[in-house]
Scaffold this motif. Structure first.
Motif, short mmCIF file in Angstrom:
data_model
loop_
_atom_site.label_atom_id
_atom_site.label_comp_id
_atom_site.label_asym_id
_atom_site.label_seq_id
_atom_site.Cartn_x
_atom_site.Cartn_y
_atom_site.Cartn_z
N PHE A 1 0.85 -1.19 0.00
CA PHE A 1 0.00 0.00 0.00
C PHE A 1 0.89 1.25 0.00
O PHE A 1 1.89 1.31 0.71
CB PHE A 1 -0.91 0.03 1.23
CG PHE A 1 -2.02 -0.99 1.19
CD1 PHE A 1 -3.23 -0.69 0.59
CD2 PHE A 1 -1.85 -2.24 1.76
CE1 PHE A 1 -4.25 -1.62 0.56
CE2 PHE A 1 -2.86 -3.18 1.72
CZ PHE A 1 -4.07 -2.87 1.12
N ASP A 2 0.49 2.23 -0.78
CA ASP A 2 1.23 3.48 -0.82
C ASP A 2 1.19 4.15 0.55
O ASP A 2 0.12 4.30 1.15
CB ASP A 2 0.62 4.43 -1.86
CG ASP A 2 0.94 3.98 -3.27
OD1 ASP A 2 1.81 3.11 -3.41
OD2 ASP A 2 0.31 4.49 -4.22
N GLY A 3 2.34 4.57 1.03
CA GLY A 3 2.43 5.27 2.30
C GLY A 3 2.73 4.39 3.48
O GLY A 3 2.92 4.91 4.59
N LEU A 4 2.77 3.09 3.31
CA LEU A 4 3.06 2.17 4.41
C LEU A 4 4.48 1.63 4.25
O LEU A 4 4.79 0.98 3.25
CB LEU A 4 2.06 1.02 4.46
CG LEU A 4 0.70 1.32 5.06
CD1 LEU A 4 -0.17 0.07 5.07
CD2 LEU A 4 0.83 1.87 6.47
N GLY A 5 5.33 1.89 5.24
CA GLY A 5 6.67 1.37 5.25
C GLY A 5 6.82 0.28 6.29
O GLY A 5 5.84 -0.30 6.78
N ASP A 6 8.05 0.01 6.67
CA ASP A 6 8.29 -1.07 7.63
C ASP A 6 7.73 -0.73 9.00
O ASP A 6 7.06 -1.55 9.64
CB ASP A 6 9.79 -1.34 7.73
CG ASP A 6 10.33 -1.99 6.46
OD1 ASP A 6 9.52 -2.38 5.61
OD2 ASP A 6 11.56 -2.10 6.33
N LEU A 7 7.99 0.49 9.48
CA LEU A 7 7.55 0.84 10.83
C LEU A 7 6.05 1.08 10.89
O LEU A 7 5.36 0.58 11.79
CB LEU A 7 8.31 2.07 11.33
CG LEU A 7 8.04 2.47 12.78
CD1 LEU A 7 8.33 1.32 13.72
CD2 LEU A 7 8.86 3.69 13.16
N THR A 8 5.50 1.85 9.96
CA THR A 8 4.06 2.08 9.96
C THR A 8 3.29 0.79 9.67
O THR A 8 2.21 0.56 10.23
CB THR A 8 3.69 3.14 8.91
OG1 THR A 8 4.27 2.78 7.64
CG2 THR A 8 4.20 4.50 9.32
N GLY A 9 3.85 -0.07 8.82
CA GLY A 9 3.20 -1.35 8.58
C GLY A 9 3.20 -2.23 9.82
O GLY A 9 2.23 -2.94 10.10
N ALA A 10 4.30 -2.19 10.58
CA ALA A 10 4.36 -2.96 11.83
C ALA A 10 3.33 -2.45 12.82
O ALA A 10 2.67 -3.24 13.52
CB ALA A 10 5.77 -2.89 12.41
N ARG A 11 3.17 -1.14 12.92
CA ARG A 11 2.19 -0.58 13.83
C ARG A 11 0.77 -0.92 13.40
O ARG A 11 -0.12 -1.14 14.23
CB ARG A 11 2.38 0.93 13.93
CG ARG A 11 3.66 1.33 14.64
CD ARG A 11 4.01 2.78 14.44
NE ARG A 11 2.97 3.66 14.94
CZ ARG A 11 3.05 5.00 14.90
NH1 ARG A 11 4.11 5.57 14.38
NH2 ARG A 11 2.07 5.73 15.38
N LEU A 12 0.54 -0.96 12.09
CA LEU A 12 -0.78 -1.34 11.59
C LEU A 12 -1.08 -2.80 11.90
O LEU A 12 -2.17 -3.15 12.35
CB LEU A 12 -0.85 -1.07 10.09
CG LEU A 12 -2.20 -1.30 9.42
CD1 LEU A 12 -3.20 -0.25 9.89
CD2 LEU A 12 -2.07 -1.26 7.92
#
Length: 470
Positions: free
Chosen positions: A286-297
């Protein structure tokens, strides 16, 4: 075999002990006991449940007021369904049976057991997440807490420096903001914690501090700027007061250093654990999701596919679904305040990261021109912090060598030319044949283009109006 449980268990959680109550399907109390928060107490709990008819094939569900703790972790290993009930909901259930507002630990345990007996279908059990997903949740939440503590320490330090050391804030001001959490700012502040020391520090020592902080480019220019700002005259406190404030700033700086290191280490650990999860490639696509934000999601949603019944349940969990209150003629739609605050926070970051770059002037290119140049459109799914529903924003991508799609595969906007209209023009286009006395189709001219609006029955969707280029 009857799918209904033979009994229901409620546990009133506390720090040193727990009160439990077991009731049968008719609401009659079967057993009650106070157990300790240790291995012996857990063994007593399992024995009581076994006497009440608990079997591996048909386990007794448990209701408790917390989703965490060693007791909850041990109960999850038994494979039974655990329902974490909000304490406010428990208080409202308790008022159904007594108006005198009496309360005790045993009464709360009985209330929890009866909640499962009567309304288990409206409460969400703990998700059956994998161990890796739970480990990612621990690290991602710890990293998020460290980032929040870092922000708090930064604001406290900035507030103190503003009172006695404004020259330092000006030295590191960039576009109206000062990032005191940067390595360069902390290194220089450690070198000159007071205005008196900042006025006599040399440019060479400032440059050396910047190199120790890891800066590799523009060191001399930045050192000159900082050296000039620290030597600028400002209002000063008396020397004794200034030294005391310098000691205070040094203490806050030590706290900020610790929180910065914790945030970096925990973020790296969360990203590493998230990279091992099977859903890593899907989430980061998904656009805008990286490793850290994806982990938090992933930490807040989990990897249990049966956790949410539908998309609306997930939206309510994230706090993006509005709350409607209707009574008679009164109807109000307000934002949802009871939500998963961590998921809402990462959604806010996701929204800003998913905003596309400012589009070039060619964003107003019509569909026909795109077809002539062979340029395809890239559709980026973006979310907002208060909207779990995704909207599609299309903008031209770089020309590719791929073959052009067939007319049946082209996006609708290629044929309707909505991408060449401004927001106001799209709005006028939707209202032109609205039946206000003039149903004659109006022709909108823009940059030599002639676009005939659709009939009233074919108004563009709100998402197209919302995402039309300015």
């Amino acid at each position: 075999m009857d799918a209904r449980p033979r009994a229901y268990c409620g546990i009133d959680w506390a720090e040193g002990h727990h009160d439990l109550a077991v009731v049968n399907p008719d609401g009659k109390l079967i057993a009650k006991r106070r157990i300790a928060d240790n291995a012996q107490g857990f063994a007593e709990l399992i024995a009581i449940l076994a006497e009440a008819g608990d079997t591996p094939e048909q386990t007794i569900p448990v209701a408790i007021e917390t989703p965490r703790g060693l007791m909850v972790a041990a109960l999850r290993e038994t494979g039974r369904r655990i329902y974490p009930i909000n304490p406010l909901a428990v208080a409202r259930y308790r008022e159904r049976h007594s108006v005198s507002r009496k309360k005790s630990d045993h009464v709360d345990a009985m209330t929890l057991a009866n909640i499962l007996r009567t309304d288990a279908h409206v409460h969400r059990p703990l998700p059956a997440d994998t161990e890796l997903a739970r480990a990612v949740a621990v690290l991602a939440r710890a990293a998020q807490d460290a980032i929040w503590r870092r922000t708090k320490a930064t604001q406290e330090l900035r507030s103190l420096l503003r009172e006695f050391y404004p020259g330092f804030l000006e030295a590191f001001a960039h576009n109206g903001s000062t990032n005191l959490a940067s390595r360069e700012a902390r290194a220089v502040l450690r070198l000159a914690p007071t205005p008196a020391k900042g006025a006599v520090v040399s440019k060479a020592r400032i440059a050396a501090a910047l190199r120790r902080a890891g800066r590799q480019r523009g060191i001399d220019a930045l050192a000159t700027t900082i050296h000039r700002a620290l030597r600028t005259k400002h209002l000063r406190h008396p020397h004794t007061v200034e030294e005391a404030m310098g000691r205070h700033a040094a203490a806050l700086l030590a706290t900020l250093d610790t929180e910065c290191n914790n945030a970096d280490e925990l973020s790296a650990a969360a990203s590493e654990a998230f990279g091992q999860h099977p859903d890593y490639a899907i989430i980061t696509s998904f656009d805008g999701l990286g490793d850290l934000t994806g982990a938090r999601l992933l930490a807040e949603i989990g990897d249990d596919p049966t956790r949410f019944a539908d998309a609306r349940a997930l939206k309510a969990f994230a706090g993006s679904a509005p709350v409607t209150r209707a009574s008679g003629r009164s109807i109000s739609v307000t934002r949802r305040t009871v939500k998963n605050n961590r998921l809402a926070a990462v959604g806010f970051v996701w929204a800003f990261a998913a905003i596309p770059d400012p589009a070039p002037p060619s964003v107003t290119t019509t569909g026909d021109e795109l077809e002539e140049t062979g340029t395809q459109q890239r559709c980026a799914t973006s979310t907002t912090a208060n909207s779990a529903s995704s909207t599609t924003a299309c903008r031209p991508a770089r020309p590719t060598t791929r073959s052009r799609p067939s007319p049946s595969q082209r996006p609708t906007s290629w044929n309707t030319r909505l991408d060449s209209l401004t927001r106001s023009e799209v709005y006028q286009r939707s209202l032109a044949p609205s039946g206000r006395g003039d149903n004659t189709p109006q022709i909108i001219e823009r940059q030599g283009q002639r676009v005939i609006p659709r009939p009233a029955a074919c108004k563009p969707s709100p998402s197209l109006i919302k995402k039309a280029p300015l």
